[in-house]
Design a protein around this motif. Structure first.
Motif, PDB file in Angstrom:
ATOM      1  N   MET A   1      33.647  55.661  42.969  1.00  0.00           N
ATOM      2  CA  MET A   1      34.100  54.274  43.052  1.00  0.00           C
ATOM      3  C   MET A   1      35.332  54.065  42.176  1.00  0.00           C
ATOM      4  SD  MET A   1      32.081  50.862  41.718  1.00  0.00           S
ATOM      5  CE  MET A   1      32.992  49.347  41.375  1.00  0.00           C
ATOM      6  N   SER A   2      36.385  53.478  42.729  1.00  0.00           N
ATOM      7  CA  SER A   2      37.549  53.127  41.924  1.00  0.00           C
ATOM      8  C   SER A   2      37.286  51.754  41.308  1.00  0.00           C
ATOM      9  CB  SER A   2      38.805  53.102  42.787  1.00  0.00           C
ATOM     10  OG  SER A   2      38.698  52.141  43.804  1.00  0.00           O
ATOM     11  N   LYS A   3      37.394  51.691  39.999  1.00  0.00           N
ATOM     12  CA  LYS A   3      37.078  50.459  39.286  1.00  0.00           C
ATOM     13  C   LYS A   3      38.345  49.646  39.057  1.00  0.00           C
ATOM     14  CE  LYS A   3      35.238  52.537  35.713  1.00  0.00           C
ATOM     15  NZ  LYS A   3      34.521  52.725  34.430  1.00  0.00           N
ATOM     16  N   LYS A   4      38.197  48.332  39.111  1.00  0.00           N
ATOM     17  CA  LYS A   4      39.339  47.466  38.849  1.00  0.00           C
ATOM     18  C   LYS A   4      39.080  46.637  37.602  1.00  0.00           C
ATOM     19  CE  LYS A   4      37.923  43.655  41.920  1.00  0.00           C
ATOM     20  NZ  LYS A   4      38.288  42.838  43.092  1.00  0.00           N
ATOM     21  N   ILE A   5      40.165  46.284  36.952  1.00  0.00           N
ATOM     22  CA  ILE A   5      40.099  45.392  35.806  1.00  0.00           C
ATOM     23  C   ILE A   5      41.067  44.245  36.068  1.00  0.00           C
ATOM     24  CG2 ILE A   5      41.817  46.720  34.479  1.00  0.00           C
ATOM     25  CD1 ILE A   5      40.192  45.980  31.951  1.00  0.00           C
ATOM     26  N   GLU A   6      40.593  43.034  35.829  1.00  0.00           N
ATOM     27  CA  GLU A   6      41.398  41.849  36.069  1.00  0.00           C
ATOM     28  C   GLU A   6      41.324  40.940  34.851  1.00  0.00           C
ATOM     29  OE1 GLU A   6      40.992  40.853  40.724  1.00  0.00           O
ATOM     30  OE2 GLU A   6      39.080  40.880  39.653  1.00  0.00           O
ATOM     31  N   VAL A   7      42.331  40.091  34.703  1.00  0.00           N
ATOM     32  CA  VAL A   7      42.359  39.110  33.623  1.00  0.00           C
ATOM     33  C   VAL A   7      42.421  37.721  34.229  1.00  0.00           C
ATOM     34  CG1 VAL A   7      43.648  38.214  31.647  1.00  0.00           C
ATOM     35  CG2 VAL A   7      43.490  40.688  32.003  1.00  0.00           C
ATOM     36  N   CYS A   8      41.436  36.897  33.874  1.00  0.00           N
ATOM     37  CA  CYS A   8      41.431  35.485  34.253  1.00  0.00           C
ATOM     38  C   CYS A   8      41.958  34.703  33.049  1.00  0.00           C
ATOM     39  CB  CYS A   8      40.021  35.039  34.631  1.00  0.00           C
ATOM     40  SG  CYS A   8      39.902  33.312  35.128  1.00  0.00           S
ATOM     41  N   LEU A   9      43.123  34.106  33.205  1.00  0.00           N
ATOM     42  CA  LEU A   9      43.845  33.533  32.069  1.00  0.00           C
ATOM     43  C   LEU A   9      43.278  32.206  31.576  1.00  0.00           C
ATOM     44  CD1 LEU A   9      47.460  34.384  33.243  1.00  0.00           C
ATOM     45  CD2 LEU A   9      46.181  35.496  31.397  1.00  0.00           C
ATOM     46  N   THR A  10      42.406  31.593  32.352  1.00  0.00           N
ATOM     47  CA  THR A  10      41.765  30.334  31.961  1.00  0.00           C
ATOM     48  C   THR A  10      40.499  30.153  32.780  1.00  0.00           C
ATOM     49  OG1 THR A  10      41.916  27.925  32.329  1.00  0.00           O
ATOM     50  CG2 THR A  10      43.542  29.282  33.430  1.00  0.00           C
ATOM     51  N   PRO A  11      39.463  29.530  32.217  1.00  0.00           N
ATOM     52  CA  PRO A  11      38.235  29.295  32.988  1.00  0.00           C
ATOM     53  C   PRO A  11      38.464  28.478  34.256  1.00  0.00           C
ATOM     54  CG  PRO A  11      37.839  28.948  30.648  1.00  0.00           C
ATOM     55  CD  PRO A  11      39.319  29.118  30.817  1.00  0.00           C
ATOM     56  N   ALA A  12      39.541  27.700  34.294  1.00  0.00           N
ATOM     57  CA  ALA A  12      39.824  26.892  35.480  1.00  0.00           C
ATOM     58  C   ALA A  12      40.079  27.750  36.721  1.00  0.00           C
ATOM     59  CB  ALA A  12      41.028  25.984  35.216  1.00  0.00           C
ATOM     60  N   LEU A  13      40.366  29.038  36.510  1.00  0.00           N
ATOM     61  CA  LEU A  13      40.686  29.940  37.621  1.00  0.00           C
ATOM     62  C   LEU A  13      39.530  30.862  38.005  1.00  0.00           C
ATOM     63  CD1 LEU A  13      44.296  31.022  36.504  1.00  0.00           C
ATOM     64  CD2 LEU A  13      43.686  29.331  38.247  1.00  0.00           C
ATOM     65  N   ILE A  14      38.399  30.760  37.349  1.00  0.00           N
ATOM     66  CA  ILE A  14      37.359  31.765  37.540  1.00  0.00           C
ATOM     67  C   ILE A  14      36.813  31.801  38.968  1.00  0.00           C
ATOM     68  CG2 ILE A  14      35.437  30.309  36.758  1.00  0.00           C
ATOM     69  CD1 ILE A  14      34.288  32.889  35.429  1.00  0.00           C
ATOM     70  N   ASP A  15      36.834  30.685  39.662  1.00  0.00           N
ATOM     71  CA  ASP A  15      36.315  30.668  41.036  1.00  0.00           C
ATOM     72  C   ASP A  15      37.163  31.497  41.993  1.00  0.00           C
ATOM     73  OD1 ASP A  15      34.179  29.109  40.315  1.00  0.00           O
ATOM     74  OD2 ASP A  15      35.078  27.212  40.946  1.00  0.00           O
ATOM     75  N   LEU A  16      38.339  31.911  41.570  1.00  0.00           N
ATOM     76  CA  LEU A  16      39.203  32.738  42.410  1.00  0.00           C
ATOM     77  C   LEU A  16      38.801  34.206  42.390  1.00  0.00           C
ATOM     78  CD1 LEU A  16      42.683  31.244  41.400  1.00  0.00           C
ATOM     79  CD2 LEU A  16      41.250  30.621  43.357  1.00  0.00           C
TER      80      LEU A  16
END
Length: 240
Positions: A1-16
């Protein structure tokens, strides 16, 4: 499995973000996740994050320590607030703390709704956290608590530090990860000097808690990773 790492810059965007099978690292460097990490490392049995100051009051007769912070200050009538110096071994060892803060506890509750697992990140446990994330066959979302749903520098800097350490272990990055890592590269030789630019640093300076800021920027003081189990943050048990 290729793993991804992402950064959510604010909780307002977490639903994305699709986090059903992701480990979410909640980041609130100044000061909630730093204090939580330090408290659990100093022997706190658990820390219970709650959304509102009023929620803390429901635990008044439980024998738990009650910690409430709003806008950087201790809420009147509570045992303590959000300073890491309130979470020493002498104060919290063997005890349960009920905590509410302006940004960090909100981010925790948003992550809890959907994530595979929720853990706590801070500069205090950077290496231990990264070693754990490397060992897991899971995607990672670095969730910056920000300031009242807005972007902030200190949480993004920490996210960049994690991305920098994990780059060789994950294959997919988003642009937020690239930006966070680039920001960390600018700041890493003197985090405190860089963060003099930040709005939250200025807010805390007005409260005369520079010692807290300096403390929260220390690297690898702790070996513990707090993990959310039900409603309680407890020490992640080593895999045997």
């Amino acid at each position: 499995m290729s793993k991804k790492i992402e950064v959510c810059l604010t909780p307002a965007l977490i639903d994305l973000y699709d986090i059903d099978q992701s480990i979410v690292v909640v980041i609130d460097i100044l000061r909630a996740t730093s204090s939580i990490t330090y408290g659990i490392d100093n022997g706190a049995e658990a820390i219970i994050p709650v959304a509102n100051v009023e929620d803390c009051l429901t635990y008044r007769d439980s024998g738990f320590l009650l910690a409430a912070e709003r806008n950087g200050e201790v809420v009147k009538g509570y045992d303590f607030g959000n300073s890491p110096f309130s979470y020493t071994h002498e104060k919290v060892n063997g005890k349960t703390v009920v905590l509410t803060t302006t940004n960090g506890t909100k981010a925790l509750h948003l992550a809890q709704k959907r994530a595979y697992q929720v853990v706590i990140g801070s500069f205090l446990n950077l290496d231990t956290l990264c070693d754990y994330l490397k060992s897991q066959n899971k995607n990672v979302l670095l969730l910056c608590a920000g300031w009242k749903d807005q972007f902030n520098l200190e949480d993004t800097l920490f996210a960049g530090a994690v991305v920098n350490k994990l780059r060789q272990n994950f294959e997919h990055f988003d642009d937020s990860s690239v930006a966070a890592e680039d920001l960390y590269a600018l700041a890493k030789t003197d985090l405190r000097k860089y963060l003099h630019k930040s709005s939250h640093s200025h807010r805390l300076a007005q409260l005369n808690i520079e010692e807290d800021v300096v403390f929260c920027l220390q690297l690898n003081l702790c070996k513990t990773i707090p993990v959310l189990e039900g409603e309680r943050l407890v020490a992640l048990k080593p895999v045997t």
